[in-house]
Scaffold this motif. Sequence first.
Motif, short mmCIF file in Angstrom:
data_model
loop_
_atom_site.label_atom_id
_atom_site.label_comp_id
_atom_site.label_asym_id
_atom_site.label_seq_id
_atom_site.Cartn_x
_atom_site.Cartn_y
_atom_site.Cartn_z
N GLU A 1 0.83 -1.20 0.00
CA GLU A 1 0.00 0.00 0.00
C GLU A 1 0.87 1.26 0.00
O GLU A 1 0.72 2.15 0.84
CB GLU A 1 -0.97 -0.03 1.18
CG GLU A 1 -1.92 -1.23 1.11
CD GLU A 1 -2.99 -1.22 2.17
OE1 GLU A 1 -2.81 -0.54 3.19
OE2 GLU A 1 -4.02 -1.88 1.97
N ARG B 1 -0.85 4.69 -0.03
CA ARG B 1 -1.46 5.14 1.22
C ARG B 1 -0.40 5.62 2.22
O ARG B 1 -0.61 6.59 2.95
CB ARG B 1 -2.28 3.99 1.83
CG ARG B 1 -3.17 4.43 2.98
CD ARG B 1 -4.13 5.51 2.55
NE ARG B 1 -5.00 5.92 3.64
CZ ARG B 1 -5.69 7.05 3.66
NH1 ARG B 1 -5.58 7.88 2.64
NH2 ARG B 1 -6.46 7.36 4.67
N ASP C 1 0.41 9.01 1.11
CA ASP C 1 -0.72 9.90 1.35
C ASP C 1 -0.80 10.30 2.83
O ASP C 1 -1.24 11.40 3.16
CB ASP C 1 -2.02 9.21 0.92
CG ASP C 1 -3.22 10.14 0.98
OD1 ASP C 1 -3.10 11.27 0.50
OD2 ASP C 1 -4.27 9.73 1.51
N ASP D 1 -10.20 6.42 8.02
CA ASP D 1 -9.27 5.95 6.99
C ASP D 1 -7.96 5.47 7.59
O ASP D 1 -7.43 4.43 7.21
CB ASP D 1 -8.97 7.06 5.99
CG ASP D 1 -10.12 7.26 5.01
OD1 ASP D 1 -10.71 6.26 4.60
OD2 ASP D 1 -10.43 8.41 4.68
N ARG E 1 -7.42 1.45 7.21
CA ARG E 1 -6.61 1.11 6.04
C ARG E 1 -5.96 -0.25 6.22
O ARG E 1 -5.37 -0.56 7.24
CB ARG E 1 -5.51 2.17 5.90
CG ARG E 1 -4.65 1.98 4.68
CD ARG E 1 -5.42 2.38 3.45
NE ARG E 1 -4.53 2.40 2.30
CZ ARG E 1 -4.71 1.65 1.23
NH1 ARG E 1 -5.72 0.83 1.18
NH2 ARG E 1 -3.90 1.74 0.21
N GLU F 1 -8.96 8.59 -4.40
CA GLU F 1 -8.07 7.47 -4.04
C GLU F 1 -8.54 6.81 -2.74
O GLU F 1 -8.59 5.58 -2.63
CB GLU F 1 -6.63 7.95 -3.90
CG GLU F 1 -5.95 8.32 -5.21
CD GLU F 1 -6.32 9.71 -5.70
OE1 GLU F 1 -6.04 10.03 -6.87
OE2 GLU F 1 -6.90 10.49 -4.90
N ALA F 2 -8.89 7.63 -1.76
CA ALA F 2 -9.38 7.09 -0.49
C ALA F 2 -10.69 6.34 -0.70
O ALA F 2 -10.94 5.30 -0.07
CB ALA F 2 -9.57 8.21 0.53
N HIS G 1 -9.86 2.92 -2.07
CA HIS G 1 -9.33 2.05 -1.03
C HIS G 1 -10.45 1.55 -0.11
O HIS G 1 -10.47 0.38 0.28
CB HIS G 1 -8.28 2.79 -0.20
CG HIS G 1 -6.97 2.95 -0.91
ND1 HIS G 1 -6.23 1.89 -1.35
CD2 HIS G 1 -6.27 4.06 -1.25
CE1 HIS G 1 -5.13 2.33 -1.93
NE2 HIS G 1 -5.13 3.64 -1.88
#
Length: 333
Positions: free
Chosen positions: A73, A76, A79, A236, A240, A260-261, A264
């Motif tokens: 990931e 992420r 991010d 999130d 995640r 993007e979130a 996911h």
Amino acid sequence: MVAVQQIEEETVKLAKYTDFKVTSVVGGQSIEEQGSKLRRGCEIVIATPGRLLDCIERHYCVLNQCNYVVLDEADRMIDLGFEPQVQAVLDAMPHATLKPEDENTELDQKRTYRTTYMFSATMPPAVERLARKYLRRPIVVNIGRAGMAGENVTQRVIMIKENEKAHRLSSELDMIHEKKVIVFVNTKRQCDNVYAHLEDAGYHCTVLHGGRTQDQREISIKGFKEDTYNVLIATDVAGRGIDVPDVALVINYDMPNNIEAYTHRIGRTGRAGRKGTAITFLTGGDSEVFYDLKRLLEESKAVVPPELARSEAAKQKPGGVSQKRDSIQYAKK
């Protein structure tokens, strides 16, 4: 951190009949105890980048003999602001183990070169930058399309007012019966609010957010996996990497502020060959993502709500240049 725990569990299973020792290194637990395990030696380390960097700086471990690196990931992690820590960890490994950048350079058959794997649901510029710097002669394997919803996920978007969300959430949960559901929200406060509402209504639910200790998070995810709770309310950051194969429904109680979130989140259902559904509560305050969401729904051949399709915010990406030409007036002779 939940993802680290789950990956550790699966790795221990895979390494059961080998001599490989598996150690996890994660924040929220004693770094001294983790350092002691590292010093005793291990073949596989599963870690969050920040805590692993702390261990390196305290000389609990060195990475001179690390030949395999897996960045799970990657998008992420970046991010969430972990790019400097990820780079620092990679830079702590011997540069000599990297393959030459020039593809025509002959490899030394006696040398062991580092192998790096990078898994990412999306490929933003920061991830591409990381790949160019640390990967050599990479082979790209695409499963579906980067940034796209999985084929096993049915997407439903419901245009709604903020004060209607709680009632609609209860209605959707009543229809799913006792199947597993993950409800995503944007803040810890909202997480606690939704939890209080559902608990008062008699649902078997638990929460997962950054304000909880590592032990509390582990208890929540364990209870969710073992059906003590069938509803998990998560942010999130905490949610995640949740890997529970039988999640039937994901509800975006709050729409995230980037696509993007969203991708996911809905990827928590429809896993391991199973079918799943993702429901998103969309309000007028989410207009920043209208354009990207409409485009993703269209590409996924999902239904676009008429209100979203008609919205001006869905017709042009925020910050983009309007495609409409200025009107030109010609002077009469």
